[in-house]
Design a protein around this motif. Structure first.
Motif, PDB file in Angstrom:
ATOM      1  N   ASP A 245       0.850  -1.185   0.000  1.00 24.29           N
ATOM      2  CA  ASP A 245       0.000   0.000   0.000  1.00 24.29           C
ATOM      3  C   ASP A 245       0.888   1.238   0.000  1.00 24.29           C
ATOM      4  O   ASP A 245       1.967   1.252   0.610  1.00 24.29           O
ATOM      5  CB  ASP A 245      -0.910   0.013   1.228  1.00 24.29           C
ATOM      6  CG  ASP A 245      -1.994  -1.057   1.148  1.00 24.29           C
ATOM      7  OD1 ASP A 245      -2.151  -1.657   0.077  1.00 24.29           O
ATOM      8  OD2 ASP A 245      -2.676  -1.281   2.163  1.00 24.29           O
ATOM      9  N   THR A 246       0.439   2.280  -0.668  1.00 22.69           N
ATOM     10  CA  THR A 246       1.272   3.465  -0.859  1.00 22.69           C
ATOM     11  C   THR A 246       0.555   4.717  -0.365  1.00 22.69           C
ATOM     12  O   THR A 246      -0.642   4.890  -0.612  1.00 22.69           O
ATOM     13  CB  THR A 246       1.598   3.650  -2.349  1.00 22.69           C
ATOM     14  OG1 THR A 246       2.229   2.464  -2.836  1.00 22.69           O
ATOM     15  CG2 THR A 246       2.529   4.836  -2.562  1.00 22.69           C
ATOM     16  N   CYS A 247       1.299   5.569   0.337  1.00 24.29           N
ATOM     17  CA  CYS A 247       0.792   6.884   0.707  1.00 24.29           C
ATOM     18  C   CYS A 247       1.712   7.921   0.061  1.00 24.29           C
ATOM     19  O   CYS A 247       2.887   8.046   0.430  1.00 24.29           O
ATOM     20  CB  CYS A 247       0.790   7.058   2.225  1.00 24.29           C
ATOM     21  SG  CYS A 247       0.242   8.698   2.761  1.00 24.29           S
ATOM     22  N   TRP A 248       1.192   8.652  -0.909  1.00 21.12           N
ATOM     23  CA  TRP A 248       1.988   9.648  -1.607  1.00 21.12           C
ATOM     24  C   TRP A 248       1.979  10.962  -0.835  1.00 21.12           C
ATOM     25  O   TRP A 248       0.982  11.333  -0.237  1.00 21.12           O
ATOM     26  CB  TRP A 248       1.450   9.879  -3.018  1.00 21.12           C
ATOM     27  CG  TRP A 248       1.535   8.657  -3.891  1.00 21.12           C
ATOM     28  CD1 TRP A 248       0.546   7.808  -4.208  1.00 21.12           C
ATOM     29  CD2 TRP A 248       2.712   8.172  -4.526  1.00 21.12           C
ATOM     30  NE1 TRP A 248       1.006   6.801  -5.014  1.00 21.12           N
ATOM     31  CE2 TRP A 248       2.353   7.003  -5.234  1.00 21.12           C
ATOM     32  CE3 TRP A 248       4.050   8.600  -4.575  1.00 21.12           C
ATOM     33  CZ2 TRP A 248       3.255   6.256  -5.973  1.00 21.12           C
ATOM     34  CZ3 TRP A 248       4.949   7.854  -5.320  1.00 21.12           C
ATOM     35  CH2 TRP A 248       4.561   6.699  -6.006  1.00 21.12           C
ATOM     36  N   HIS A 249       3.130  11.644  -0.867  1.00 20.58           N
ATOM     37  CA  HIS A 249       3.243  12.946  -0.200  1.00 20.58           C
ATOM     38  C   HIS A 249       2.385  13.957  -0.963  1.00 20.58           C
ATOM     39  O   HIS A 249       2.486  14.094  -2.177  1.00 20.58           O
ATOM     40  CB  HIS A 249       4.700  13.404  -0.172  1.00 20.58           C
ATOM     41  CG  HIS A 249       4.962  14.404   0.902  1.00 20.58           C
ATOM     42  ND1 HIS A 249       4.318  15.607   1.002  1.00 20.58           N
ATOM     43  CD2 HIS A 249       5.859  14.375   1.944  1.00 20.58           C
ATOM     44  CE1 HIS A 249       4.766  16.280   2.034  1.00 20.58           C
ATOM     45  NE2 HIS A 249       5.700  15.548   2.650  1.00 20.58           N
ATOM     46  N   ALA A 250       1.522  14.647  -0.232  1.00 17.48           N
ATOM     47  CA  ALA A 250       0.615  15.591  -0.877  1.00 17.48           C
ATOM     48  C   ALA A 250       1.330  16.844  -1.362  1.00 17.48           C
ATOM     49  O   ALA A 250       0.826  17.532  -2.259  1.00 17.48           O
ATOM     50  CB  ALA A 250      -0.506  15.971   0.084  1.00 17.48           C
ATOM     51  N   ARG A 251       2.550  17.164  -0.756  1.00 20.99           N
ATOM     52  CA  ARG A 251       3.304  18.355  -1.151  1.00 20.99           C
ATOM     53  C   ARG A 251       4.783  17.990  -1.298  1.00 20.99           C
ATOM     54  O   ARG A 251       5.628  18.383  -0.491  1.00 20.99           O
ATOM     55  CB  ARG A 251       3.141  19.459  -0.115  1.00 20.99           C
ATOM     56  CG  ARG A 251       1.690  19.919   0.058  1.00 20.99           C
ATOM     57  CD  ARG A 251       1.559  20.902   1.190  1.00 20.99           C
ATOM     58  NE  ARG A 251       0.168  21.252   1.469  1.00 20.99           N
ATOM     59  CZ  ARG A 251      -0.234  21.963   2.515  1.00 20.99           C
ATOM     60  NH1 ARG A 251       0.683  22.401   3.394  1.00 20.99           N
ATOM     61  NH2 ARG A 251      -1.510  22.225   2.684  1.00 20.99           N
TER      62      ARG A 251
ATOM     63  N   GLY B  61      14.533  16.990  -2.662  1.00 22.15           N
ATOM     64  CA  GLY B  61      15.264  16.535  -1.498  1.00 22.15           C
ATOM     65  C   GLY B  61      14.400  15.849  -0.458  1.00 22.15           C
ATOM     66  O   GLY B  61      14.916  15.283   0.509  1.00 22.15           O
ATOM     67  N   GLY B  62      13.085  15.898  -0.626  1.00 22.29           N
ATOM     68  CA  GLY B  62      12.180  15.230   0.316  1.00 22.29           C
ATOM     69  C   GLY B  62      11.637  13.930  -0.264  1.00 22.29           C
ATOM     70  O   GLY B  62      11.802  13.625  -1.444  1.00 22.29           O
ATOM     71  N   THR B  63      10.970  13.142   0.581  1.00 24.59           N
ATOM     72  CA  THR B  63      10.436  11.857   0.119  1.00 24.59           C
ATOM     73  C   THR B  63       9.184  12.065  -0.717  1.00 24.59           C
ATOM     74  O   THR B  63       8.371  12.950  -0.432  1.00 24.59           O
ATOM     75  CB  THR B  63      10.094  10.946   1.314  1.00 24.59           C
ATOM     76  OG1 THR B  63       9.571   9.708   0.810  1.00 24.59           O
ATOM     77  CG2 THR B  63       9.044  11.568   2.228  1.00 24.59           C
TER      78      THR B  63
ATOM     79  N   ALA C 252       9.746   5.354   4.406  1.00 27.46           N
ATOM     80  CA  ALA C 252       9.778   6.446   3.429  1.00 27.46           C
ATOM     81  C   ALA C 252      10.509   6.010   2.173  1.00 27.46           C
ATOM     82  O   ALA C 252      11.500   5.263   2.226  1.00 27.46           O
ATOM     83  CB  ALA C 252      10.447   7.671   4.021  1.00 27.46           C
ATOM     84  N   MET C 253      10.051   6.488   1.036  1.00 23.47           N
ATOM     85  CA  MET C 253      10.756   6.242  -0.220  1.00 23.47           C
ATOM     86  C   MET C 253      12.012   7.096  -0.271  1.00 23.47           C
ATOM     87  O   MET C 253      12.166   8.071   0.486  1.00 23.47           O
ATOM     88  CB  MET C 253       9.841   6.576  -1.409  1.00 23.47           C
ATOM     89  CG  MET C 253       8.563   5.774  -1.471  1.00 23.47           C
ATOM     90  SD  MET C 253       7.558   6.313  -2.888  1.00 23.47           S
ATOM     91  CE  MET C 253       6.039   5.427  -2.542  1.00 23.47           C
ATOM     92  N   ALA C 254      12.911   6.752  -1.170  1.00 25.23           N
ATOM     93  CA  ALA C 254      14.156   7.511  -1.322  1.00 25.23           C
ATOM     94  C   ALA C 254      13.855   8.958  -1.685  1.00 25.23           C
ATOM     95  O   ALA C 254      12.911   9.231  -2.441  1.00 25.23           O
ATOM     96  CB  ALA C 254      15.024   6.876  -2.406  1.00 25.23           C
ATOM     97  N   PRO C 255      14.635   9.905  -1.122  1.00 29.33           N
ATOM     98  CA  PRO C 255      14.384  11.328  -1.398  1.00 29.33           C
ATOM     99  C   PRO C 255      14.487  11.657  -2.875  1.00 29.33           C
ATOM    100  O   PRO C 255      15.222  11.016  -3.626  1.00 29.33           O
ATOM    101  CB  PRO C 255      15.472  12.037  -0.589  1.00 29.33           C
ATOM    102  CG  PRO C 255      15.870  11.049   0.454  1.00 29.33           C
ATOM    103  CD  PRO C 255      15.745   9.695  -0.168  1.00 29.33           C
ATOM    104  N   LEU C 256      13.753  12.653  -3.273  1.00 28.60           N
ATOM    105  CA  LEU C 256      13.828  13.126  -4.638  1.00 28.60           C
ATOM    106  C   LEU C 256      15.131  13.884  -4.856  1.00 28.60           C
ATOM    107  O   LEU C 256      15.637  14.554  -3.951  1.00 28.60           O
ATOM    108  CB  LEU C 256      12.654  14.053  -4.937  1.00 28.60           C
ATOM    109  CG  LEU C 256      11.255  13.405  -4.883  1.00 28.60           C
ATOM    110  CD1 LEU C 256      10.192  14.490  -4.906  1.00 28.60           C
ATOM    111  CD2 LEU C 256      11.083  12.444  -6.049  1.00 28.60           C
ATOM    112  N   ALA C 257      15.676  13.791  -6.033  1.00 30.72           N
ATOM    113  CA  ALA C 257      16.923  14.499  -6.333  1.00 30.72           C
ATOM    114  C   ALA C 257      16.695  16.003  -6.254  1.00 30.72           C
ATOM    115  O   ALA C 257      15.634  16.514  -6.626  1.00 30.72           O
ATOM    116  CB  ALA C 257      17.432  14.120  -7.717  1.00 30.72           C
ATOM    117  N   VAL C 258      17.750  16.693  -5.766  1.00 26.37           N
ATOM    118  CA  VAL C 258      17.683  18.150  -5.652  1.00 26.37           C
ATOM    119  C   VAL C 258      17.860  18.752  -7.040  1.00 26.37           C
ATOM    120  O   VAL C 258      18.707  18.338  -7.804  1.00 26.37           O
ATOM    121  CB  VAL C 258      18.771  18.667  -4.702  1.00 26.37           C
ATOM    122  CG1 VAL C 258      18.741  20.187  -4.670  1.00 26.37           C
ATOM    123  CG2 VAL C 258      18.576  18.084  -3.338  1.00 26.37           C
TER     124      VAL C 258
END
Length: 586
Positions: free
Chosen positions: A552-558, A562-564, A580-586
């Motif tokens: 099951d997945t919970c996506w970050h609403a914002r 650099g954040g998940t 948490a999933m791996a952070p997004l690239a900056v």
């Protein structure tokens, strides 16, 4: 009587002012021909008034000889006219002439049966005749002729009008009451008929000295319009009639070109609103059928006619207060024949004790746009089916909303199932009846594996959900299931004992598949198949309630650089463990 409902008020009496003795002529307008059945011959300009042949019509005299004499005089082609009055008939008037019309001055022209010893006959009986018609007459039977045999009441009284091996016949605008042997009957083949705008009331509704009511499941020859025999029939139109109080409403043996439309059938205390035996090319449309002991519409392949039924259309009927709405049935003695390409579309079925729509051994059927509400058992029972189930609304069923025994690929799309499996506690094998959708395969010889293709179906349950609901969808071994675009608004999981070919929810409140063994890990599964939601924190940190499963997945609403992008459930629980999933690239 209200003028709008009294044929006598509508009838043009001026046409009969010039009626005199034998051979007197009158200008009579021929009736318009029907577009469906071959019409009776136009009425002759020769009109024979039964009073000119000795009939009195005063209610105290045997008018049988006078009527028979008028019929004999018109045998070369003419109209036998009954002026207003009470005409007593003892026995049966036999008519063996072609192109003869019997007409009254509306319901004020009354024929009453006085003989108790004419079981199985009729007031008017046509034999081997063609181009004949009965119009604007009122018939009254004795309403008491019956015997009891084998525990069932057998009503063997007279009918009003009977045809024996006739062609091109019409009965229209008549009132028929208290006939224990049926209203309009025929024996042998009937080819070309129009039965329209008649009001027919049997003895099944207690009325004064009548013996009614007929007992539930009494099985006899008492049809308001129809026959019991399996003789083939062609081009019969039964339209605009109001029927009540008979053991059967409308019935017909096999044949082609049967049209039953715009009739009102109610208070049928013995059997079915309609009973049709293996009709080909039949159209049943626009009828209202209610308060029936058994099925509103029952189409059967009987042992006497073991042949496939094709081109059957049941459309736009309103059916309620009965054991079942529409039933396509096959006698147990028929091993192979079935229904091919039947269309059941646009019907409204409600408040039935068993099934909304039930079909048996059906290939390439179409169940489209029906509304089924309030059933004691199944909403849609498809027992041996392949074809299309589309745009139906099924609600408030005690058992499955859809039960389909697959004999070939079946396509279910855009159906709405609401509040199904409401009460299975007293049912046999209750667990198999406690699903919204139940796909099974019972015939091991069906190959290749039949597949249920479900696309954009909606499954919805009221709150609180019934405790009897076990699973949202169930499939048995030997079936394949292809699910896409589903909206599951119940809290119940799915159970796949068949092969899961594809799974892609549009929305689901649960990602629980009940038992991972049912997924058959060797089967390729495409689609999401897991619960997705959005939030600023993972469900556990947010303190969410509810059961979650791994994947099951919970996506970050914002999401931010650099954040998940979100969180994934790694261990089942309430609400389970999340990473948490791996952070997004900056």
């Amino acid at each position: 009587m209200d003028q709008a409902h009294d044929p006598a008020k509508r009838f043009d009496r001026k046409r009969f002012l010039r009626i005199g003795g034998i051979g007197a002529a009158a200008s009579i307008v021929a009736p318009a021909a029907t577009a469906h059945a071959a019409p009776a011959a136009p009425e002759s300009t020769l009109v024979f008034n039964v009073k000119d042949f000795g009939a009195r019509g005063d209610g105290s005299f045997d008018d049988t000889p006078g009527i028979a004499a008028a019929v004999k005089a018109a045998a070369g082609g003419g109209t036998v006219y009954f002026p207003p009055g009470d005409f007593q008939v003892k026995g049966e008037i036999l008519i063996q002439a072609d192109n003869i019309v019997l007409r009254g001055a509306g319901w004020a022209s009354r024929l009453t049966q006085t003989d108790t010893g004419v079981a199985g006959k009729a007031i008017l009986r046509f034999a081997n005749a063609t181009g004949v018609a009965v119009r604007e007459l009122s018939f009254t039977g004795r309403g008491t002729e019956h015997v009891v045999l084998d525990g069932n009441r057998k009503y063997n009284g007279v009918a009003a009008v009977r045809f024996d091996k006739c062609t091109n016949v019409t009965v229209s605008g008549c009132r028929i009451a208290r006939h224990a042997g049926g209203g309009i009957r025929w024996t042998g083949s009937l080819r070309g008929a129009l039965f329209a705008d008649n009001t027919i009331t049997g003895i099944g509704i207690a009325n004064g000295s009548d013996p009614g009511p007929i007992g539930a499941k009494d099985n006899n020859n008492d049809f308001a319009i129809g026959q019991w025999e399996s003789s083939p029939n062609d081009n019969i139109v039964i339209r605009g009639n109001t029927i009540s109080g008979h053991c059967f409403g409308i019935g017909s043996g096999h044949g082609n070109g049967l049209v039953i439309s715009d009739n009102v059938i109610h208070d049928i205390p013995g059997q079915h609103g309609m009973y049709l035996s293996a009709p080909g090319g039949a159209q049943i449309s626009g009828n209202v059928i209610r308060k029936v002991a058994l099925n509103c519409v029952n189409v059967q392949i009987a042992s006497s006619v073991q042949e496939d039924v094709s081109s059957l259309v049941v459309s736009d009927n309103v059916l309620y207060d009965a054991a079942a709405g529409v039933v396509l049935n096959i006698a147990s003695e028929v091993p192979k024949a079935g229904f091919r390409q039947p269309v059941i579309v646009g019907n409204s079925v409600r408040a039935v004790r068993e099934y909304g729509i039930a079909v048996n051994r059906t290939w390439n059927g179409s169940i489209i746009g029906n509304t089924v509400s309030g059933t004691g058992a199944y909403g849609l029972l498809l027992n041996g089916f392949s074809g299309t189930v589309r745009d139906n609304t099924v609600q408030n069923t005690n058992w499955n909303g859809l039960y389909v025994d697959l004999i070939g690929d079946t396509y279910s799309s855009d159906n709405v199932f609401t509040d199904c499996a409401m009460n299975t506690t007293n049912a046999t094998a209750a667990d198999r009846l406690a699903f919204y959708v139940n796909a099974v395969k019972t015939d091991p010889e069906i190959t290749p594996q039949p597949v249920l293709h479900s696309d954009s179906d909606l499954l919805h349950a009221a709150s609180p959900e019934p405790s009897t609901l076990r699973k949202c969808l169930h499939s048995s071994a030997g079936t394949g299931v292809f699910l896409r675009g589903l909206v599951n608004r119940t809290s119940k999981p799915w159970e796949f004992k068949g092969e899961l070919l594809h799974l892609d929810f549009a929305y689901s409140r649960t990602a629980d598949f009940s038992d991972s063994a049912h997924l058959f890990p060797s089967t390729p599964v495409h689609g999401r198949g897991r619960r997705e939601l959005y939030g600023l924190r993972d469900p556990k940190t947010a303190g969410m309630a509810g059961s979650f499963q791994p994947g099951d997945t919970c996506w970050h609403a914002r999401p931010t650089a650099g954040g998940t992008p979100g969180w994934i459930c790694v261990a089942a629980g309430e609400p389970g463990e999340w990473k948490a999933m791996a952070p997004l690239a900056v």
